[in-house]
Design a protein around this motif. Structure first.
Motif, PDB file in Angstrom:
ATOM      1  N   ARG A  90       3.507   6.678   8.667  1.00  0.00           N
ATOM      2  CA  ARG A  90       4.255   6.819   7.632  1.00  0.00           C
ATOM      3  C   ARG A  90       3.375   7.615   6.278  1.00  0.00           C
ATOM      4  O   ARG A  90       3.713   7.345   4.964  1.00  0.00           O
ATOM      5  CB  ARG A  90       4.378   5.008   6.636  1.00  0.00           C
ATOM      6  CG  ARG A  90       4.742   4.523   7.530  1.00  0.00           C
ATOM      7  CD  ARG A  90       4.838   3.252   7.085  1.00  0.00           C
ATOM      8  NE  ARG A  90       3.776   3.196   6.487  1.00  0.00           N
ATOM      9  CZ  ARG A  90       3.184   2.347   6.365  1.00  0.00           C
ATOM     10  NH1 ARG A  90       4.284   1.477   5.608  1.00  0.00           N
ATOM     11  NH2 ARG A  90       2.339   1.399   6.283  1.00  0.00           N
ATOM     12  N   VAL A  91       2.696   8.171   7.067  1.00  0.00           N
ATOM     13  CA  VAL A  91       1.141   8.757   6.028  1.00  0.00           C
ATOM     14  C   VAL A  91       1.938  10.416   5.052  1.00  0.00           C
ATOM     15  O   VAL A  91       1.695  10.158   3.660  1.00  0.00           O
ATOM     16  CB  VAL A  91      -0.236   9.592   6.726  1.00  0.00           C
ATOM     17  CG1 VAL A  91       0.059  10.673   7.791  1.00  0.00           C
ATOM     18  CG2 VAL A  91      -0.814   9.747   5.310  1.00  0.00           C
ATOM     19  N   GLY A  92       2.961  10.524   5.550  1.00  0.00           N
ATOM     20  CA  GLY A  92       3.804  11.886   4.872  1.00  0.00           C
ATOM     21  C   GLY A  92       2.749  13.029   4.535  1.00  0.00           C
ATOM     22  O   GLY A  92       1.316  13.678   5.334  1.00  0.00           O
ATOM     23  N   PHE A  93       2.694  13.853   3.431  1.00  0.00           N
ATOM     24  CA  PHE A  93       2.274  15.373   3.298  1.00  0.00           C
ATOM     25  C   PHE A  93       1.202  14.869   1.927  1.00  0.00           C
ATOM     26  O   PHE A  93       1.881  14.521   0.697  1.00  0.00           O
ATOM     27  CB  PHE A  93       2.875  16.019   3.025  1.00  0.00           C
ATOM     28  CG  PHE A  93       3.345  16.847   4.243  1.00  0.00           C
ATOM     29  CD1 PHE A  93       3.610  17.430   5.155  1.00  0.00           C
ATOM     30  CD2 PHE A  93       5.417  16.408   4.167  1.00  0.00           C
ATOM     31  CE1 PHE A  93       3.551  17.949   5.881  1.00  0.00           C
ATOM     32  CE2 PHE A  93       5.905  16.514   4.380  1.00  0.00           C
ATOM     33  CZ  PHE A  93       5.489  17.407   5.705  1.00  0.00           C
ATOM     34  N   ILE A  94       0.099  14.118   2.536  1.00  0.00           N
ATOM     35  CA  ILE A  94      -1.121  13.490   1.085  1.00  0.00           C
ATOM     36  C   ILE A  94      -2.420  14.778   1.134  1.00  0.00           C
ATOM     37  O   ILE A  94      -2.622  15.455   2.221  1.00  0.00           O
ATOM     38  CB  ILE A  94      -1.638  12.177   1.659  1.00  0.00           C
ATOM     39  CG1 ILE A  94      -0.798  11.059   1.894  1.00  0.00           C
ATOM     40  CG2 ILE A  94      -3.336  12.427   0.364  1.00  0.00           C
ATOM     41  CD1 ILE A  94      -1.817   9.845   2.161  1.00  0.00           C
ATOM     42  N   VAL A 112       1.405  13.630  -3.528  1.00  0.00           N
ATOM     43  CA  VAL A 112       2.073  13.351  -2.362  1.00  0.00           C
ATOM     44  C   VAL A 112       3.375  14.274  -2.559  1.00  0.00           C
ATOM     45  O   VAL A 112       4.062  14.027  -3.775  1.00  0.00           O
ATOM     46  CB  VAL A 112       2.325  11.629  -2.265  1.00  0.00           C
ATOM     47  CG1 VAL A 112       3.235  11.329  -1.008  1.00  0.00           C
ATOM     48  CG2 VAL A 112       1.637  11.011  -2.124  1.00  0.00           C
ATOM     49  N   LEU A 113       3.448  14.770  -1.541  1.00  0.00           N
ATOM     50  CA  LEU A 113       4.676  15.795  -1.679  1.00  0.00           C
ATOM     51  C   LEU A 113       6.107  14.390  -0.964  1.00  0.00           C
ATOM     52  O   LEU A 113       6.021  14.098   0.123  1.00  0.00           O
ATOM     53  CB  LEU A 113       5.442  16.862  -0.622  1.00  0.00           C
ATOM     54  CG  LEU A 113       5.857  17.756  -0.842  1.00  0.00           C
ATOM     55  CD1 LEU A 113       6.380  17.821  -1.486  1.00  0.00           C
ATOM     56  CD2 LEU A 113       5.587  18.356   0.467  1.00  0.00           C
ATOM     57  N   GLY A 114       7.425  14.401  -2.244  1.00  0.00           N
ATOM     58  CA  GLY A 114       8.049  13.296  -1.646  1.00  0.00           C
ATOM     59  C   GLY A 114       8.252  13.073  -2.612  1.00  0.00           C
ATOM     60  O   GLY A 114       7.935  13.207  -4.161  1.00  0.00           O
ATOM     61  N   SER A 115       9.129  11.521  -2.723  1.00  0.00           N
ATOM     62  CA  SER A 115       9.830  10.685  -3.635  1.00  0.00           C
ATOM     63  C   SER A 115       8.899   9.995  -3.993  1.00  0.00           C
ATOM     64  O   SER A 115       7.593  10.102  -3.610  1.00  0.00           O
ATOM     65  CB  SER A 115      10.440  10.585  -2.892  1.00  0.00           C
ATOM     66  OG  SER A 115      10.411   9.094  -2.386  1.00  0.00           O
ATOM     67  N   THR A 116       8.844   8.938  -5.252  1.00  0.00           N
ATOM     68  CA  THR A 116       8.629   7.965  -5.908  1.00  0.00           C
ATOM     69  C   THR A 116       7.685   6.915  -5.003  1.00  0.00           C
ATOM     70  O   THR A 116       6.974   6.477  -4.423  1.00  0.00           O
ATOM     71  CB  THR A 116       8.881   7.056  -6.728  1.00  0.00           C
ATOM     72  OG1 THR A 116       9.147   8.703  -8.016  1.00  0.00           O
ATOM     73  CG2 THR A 116       7.887   6.364  -7.296  1.00  0.00           C
ATOM     74  N   GLU A 117       8.307   6.772  -3.472  1.00  0.00           N
ATOM     75  CA  GLU A 117       8.692   5.254  -3.005  1.00  0.00           C
ATOM     76  C   GLU A 117       7.969   6.350  -2.169  1.00  0.00           C
ATOM     77  O   GLU A 117       6.031   5.586  -1.150  1.00  0.00           O
ATOM     78  CB  GLU A 117      10.054   5.557  -1.817  1.00  0.00           C
ATOM     79  CG  GLU A 117       9.684   4.415  -1.513  1.00  0.00           C
ATOM     80  CD  GLU A 117      10.877   4.568  -0.182  1.00  0.00           C
ATOM     81  OE1 GLU A 117      11.334   3.578   1.137  1.00  0.00           O
ATOM     82  OE2 GLU A 117      12.482   4.412  -0.742  1.00  0.00           O
ATOM     83  N   ILE A 141       3.794   4.701  -0.892  1.00  0.00           N
ATOM     84  CA  ILE A 141       3.049   3.552   0.374  1.00  0.00           C
ATOM     85  C   ILE A 141       2.091   4.828   0.667  1.00  0.00           C
ATOM     86  O   ILE A 141       0.887   4.056   1.378  1.00  0.00           O
ATOM     87  CB  ILE A 141       4.441   4.495   1.583  1.00  0.00           C
ATOM     88  CG1 ILE A 141       5.837   3.829   1.265  1.00  0.00           C
ATOM     89  CG2 ILE A 141       3.795   4.983   3.118  1.00  0.00           C
ATOM     90  CD1 ILE A 141       6.535   4.441   2.464  1.00  0.00           C
ATOM     91  N   ALA A 142       2.100   6.212   0.143  1.00  0.00           N
ATOM     92  CA  ALA A 142       0.711   7.112   0.557  1.00  0.00           C
ATOM     93  C   ALA A 142      -0.681   5.711  -0.225  1.00  0.00           C
ATOM     94  O   ALA A 142      -1.530   5.888   0.232  1.00  0.00           O
ATOM     95  CB  ALA A 142       0.792   8.559   0.134  1.00  0.00           C
ATOM     96  N   GLY A 143      -0.127   5.613  -1.654  1.00  0.00           N
ATOM     97  CA  GLY A 143      -1.424   4.836  -2.438  1.00  0.00           C
ATOM     98  C   GLY A 143      -1.681   3.060  -1.406  1.00  0.00           C
ATOM     99  O   GLY A 143      -2.906   2.977  -1.191  1.00  0.00           O
ATOM    100  N   GLU A 144      -1.570   2.693  -0.805  1.00  0.00           N
ATOM    101  CA  GLU A 144      -0.740   1.719  -0.295  1.00  0.00           C
ATOM    102  C   GLU A 144      -1.808   1.975   0.594  1.00  0.00           C
ATOM    103  O   GLU A 144      -2.910   1.202   1.651  1.00  0.00           O
ATOM    104  CB  GLU A 144      -0.125   0.859   0.412  1.00  0.00           C
ATOM    105  CG  GLU A 144       0.905   0.327  -0.685  1.00  0.00           C
ATOM    106  CD  GLU A 144       2.385  -0.201  -0.114  1.00  0.00           C
ATOM    107  OE1 GLU A 144       2.004   0.129   0.659  1.00  0.00           O
ATOM    108  OE2 GLU A 144       3.037  -0.498  -0.850  1.00  0.00           O
ATOM    109  N   ILE A 145      -1.125   2.792   1.599  1.00  0.00           N
ATOM    110  CA  ILE A 145      -2.390   3.658   3.314  1.00  0.00           C
ATOM    111  C   ILE A 145      -3.618   4.100   2.574  1.00  0.00           C
ATOM    112  O   ILE A 145      -4.491   3.950   3.340  1.00  0.00           O
ATOM    113  CB  ILE A 145      -1.358   4.375   4.026  1.00  0.00           C
ATOM    114  CG1 ILE A 145       0.118   4.001   4.260  1.00  0.00           C
ATOM    115  CG2 ILE A 145      -2.285   5.883   4.723  1.00  0.00           C
ATOM    116  CD1 ILE A 145       0.764   5.547   4.579  1.00  0.00           C
ATOM    117  N   LEU A 146      -3.649   4.385   2.035  1.00  0.00           N
ATOM    118  CA  LEU A 146      -5.320   4.707   1.089  1.00  0.00           C
ATOM    119  C   LEU A 146      -6.338   3.557   0.658  1.00  0.00           C
ATOM    120  O   LEU A 146      -6.951   3.414   0.871  1.00  0.00           O
ATOM    121  CB  LEU A 146      -5.304   6.076  -0.154  1.00  0.00           C
ATOM    122  CG  LEU A 146      -4.510   7.406   0.243  1.00  0.00           C
ATOM    123  CD1 LEU A 146      -4.464   7.916  -0.957  1.00  0.00           C
ATOM    124  CD2 LEU A 146      -5.545   8.221   1.294  1.00  0.00           C
TER     125      LEU A 146
END
Length: 149
Positions: A30-34, A54-59, A63-68
């Protein structure tokens, strides 16, 4: 006494190491584009603030914040091994609002340009006085020229 040049070098190295650590340490699909945009270190080198987008939506940002936050300890260990200094700074991840602010400013500038164009179109573009407001030199009378003979 703090060495600001050393702090900047360490902050730049932390930025590089966290970027590497995202691909090597973080094993979450779920890391996406950080994107790590900046890192800043306190003068005593005890704390590092790492800014990310993060490239993407607010969601996706949440998610990126939680992963970090979840992988903060592992990333700190990875950074500590790569830095090679006595004390590894603690990491704080901060969502960088710069892209959203820039997008908002671009939108405002676009609206202002549209409004200026509408006002220019509605404005009466007639001259207030003559078309050519500058004084011109008078033509010399041939009679006014004295005979020096």
């Amino acid at each position: 006494m703090t060495d600001h040049a050393r702090s900047r070098r360490i902050a730049e190295r932390i930025k590089q190491l966290v970027t590497q650590g995202l691909s090597q340490v973080v094993k979450d699909e779920r890391v996406g584009f950080i994107t790590i945009t900046d890192a800043r270190v306190t003068g005593d080198l005890q704390q590092a603030s790492v800014f990310y987008t993060v490239l993407g939506s607010t969601e996706d940002r949440e998610i990126a914040g939680e992963i970090l936050e979840t992988y903060r300890g592992r990333l700190r260990s990875f950074v500590g091994k790569g830095l090679g200094i006595r004390l590894t700074p603690s990491l704080e991840f901060i969502l960088d609002a710069l892209p959203e602010d820039a997008q908002h400013l671009n939108e405002l500038l676009r609206k202002v340009a549209e409004r200026d164009a509408a006002l220019a179109a509605a404005r009466n573009l007639a001259y207030a006085g003559d078309e050519d407001p500058y004084k011109k030199p008078r033509a010399l009378d041939e009679d006014a020229v004295g005979d020096d003979e």
